[in-house]
Design a protein around this motif. Structure first.
Motif, short mmCIF file in Angstrom:
data_model
loop_
_atom_site.label_atom_id
_atom_site.label_comp_id
_atom_site.label_asym_id
_atom_site.label_seq_id
_atom_site.Cartn_x
_atom_site.Cartn_y
_atom_site.Cartn_z
N SER A 1 0.82 -1.21 0.00
CA SER A 1 0.00 0.00 0.00
C SER A 1 0.86 1.26 0.00
O SER A 1 0.45 2.30 -0.54
CB SER A 1 -0.96 0.01 1.18
OG SER A 1 -0.26 -0.02 2.40
N ASP B 1 -9.34 -0.41 -16.12
CA ASP B 1 -10.18 -0.96 -15.06
C ASP B 1 -9.32 -1.72 -14.04
O ASP B 1 -9.49 -1.55 -12.83
CB ASP B 1 -11.25 -1.89 -15.65
CG ASP B 1 -12.21 -2.40 -14.60
OD1 ASP B 1 -12.77 -1.57 -13.86
OD2 ASP B 1 -12.39 -3.64 -14.52
N LEU B 2 -8.38 -2.52 -14.53
CA LEU B 2 -7.50 -3.26 -13.62
C LEU B 2 -6.60 -2.30 -12.83
O LEU B 2 -6.36 -2.50 -11.64
CB LEU B 2 -6.65 -4.26 -14.39
CG LEU B 2 -7.37 -5.50 -14.91
CD1 LEU B 2 -6.41 -6.40 -15.67
CD2 LEU B 2 -8.03 -6.26 -13.78
N LYS C 1 -8.60 -0.74 -10.06
CA LYS C 1 -8.75 -1.67 -8.94
C LYS C 1 -7.47 -1.76 -8.13
O LYS C 1 -7.50 -1.83 -6.90
CB LYS C 1 -9.15 -3.05 -9.46
CG LYS C 1 -10.58 -3.10 -9.95
CD LYS C 1 -10.93 -4.46 -10.49
CE LYS C 1 -12.37 -4.45 -11.01
NZ LYS C 1 -12.72 -5.74 -11.64
N THR C 2 -6.34 -1.76 -8.80
CA THR C 2 -5.06 -1.83 -8.12
C THR C 2 -4.83 -0.59 -7.26
O THR C 2 -4.48 -0.69 -6.09
CB THR C 2 -3.91 -1.96 -9.14
OG1 THR C 2 -4.12 -3.13 -9.92
CG2 THR C 2 -2.56 -2.04 -8.45
N LYS D 1 -8.00 -2.98 -4.47
CA LYS D 1 -8.90 -4.11 -4.68
C LYS D 1 -8.23 -5.28 -5.39
O LYS D 1 -8.86 -6.31 -5.59
CB LYS D 1 -10.15 -3.65 -5.43
CG LYS D 1 -10.92 -2.63 -4.63
CD LYS D 1 -12.19 -2.21 -5.30
CE LYS D 1 -12.85 -1.17 -4.40
NZ LYS D 1 -14.16 -0.85 -4.81
N ARG D 2 -6.99 -5.10 -5.80
CA ARG D 2 -6.20 -6.20 -6.37
C ARG D 2 -4.74 -5.89 -6.14
O ARG D 2 -4.36 -4.73 -5.97
CB ARG D 2 -6.50 -6.45 -7.85
CG ARG D 2 -5.96 -5.40 -8.80
CD ARG D 2 -6.25 -5.71 -10.28
NE ARG D 2 -5.36 -6.68 -10.85
CZ ARG D 2 -4.17 -6.42 -11.38
NH1 ARG D 2 -3.69 -5.19 -11.38
NH2 ARG D 2 -3.45 -7.39 -11.91
N LYS D 3 -3.93 -6.94 -6.13
CA LYS D 3 -2.50 -6.75 -5.90
C LYS D 3 -1.80 -6.30 -7.17
O LYS D 3 -2.15 -6.72 -8.26
CB LYS D 3 -1.88 -8.06 -5.40
CG LYS D 3 -2.33 -8.44 -4.02
CD LYS D 3 -1.62 -9.67 -3.55
CE LYS D 3 -2.06 -10.02 -2.15
NZ LYS D 3 -1.38 -11.22 -1.67
N THR E 1 1.40 -6.26 -9.60
CA THR E 1 2.51 -7.14 -9.93
C THR E 1 3.80 -6.32 -10.03
O THR E 1 3.76 -5.10 -10.16
CB THR E 1 2.28 -7.87 -11.27
OG1 THR E 1 2.28 -6.90 -12.32
CG2 THR E 1 0.95 -8.64 -11.27
N GLU F 1 3.95 -4.45 -13.26
CA GLU F 1 3.11 -3.24 -13.25
C GLU F 1 3.80 -2.11 -12.51
O GLU F 1 3.77 -0.96 -12.95
CB GLU F 1 1.75 -3.55 -12.61
CG GLU F 1 0.87 -4.43 -13.46
CD GLU F 1 -0.37 -4.93 -12.75
OE1 GLU F 1 -1.31 -5.32 -13.45
OE2 GLU F 1 -0.41 -4.94 -11.49
#
Length: 75
Positions: A7, A36-37, A40-41, A45-47, A49, A52
């Protein structure tokens, strides 16, 4: 050495993005990612990588020195 929380890395990316006035959609396009991904990241809401993190850092001009690092505490 302990790793900083994921975070913390997301916070650095979001702060830089907001500082330069870039939208999530624009950042996603420049990093060749799905917006969208990415949204969320960046909202936890998602991890994220490692690849990324590298892409986003490159687009935003962030270096390793921009990210927090916790040093190992002496015992």
């Amino acid at each position: 050495m302990e790793a900083a929380a994921l975070s913390d890395y997301i916070n650095v990316i979001n702060q830089k993005r907001l500082h330069i006035g870039m939208t999530i959609r624009s950042l996603a396009r420049r990093a060749n990612m799905d917006d969208d991904l990415l949204g969320k990241t960046l909202h936890g809401k998602r991890k994220m990588t490692a690849s990324e993190l590298i892409k986003l850092s490159a687009v935003l001009g962030l270096t390793l020195e921009d990210y927090p690092v916790e040093t190992e505490k002496a015992v």
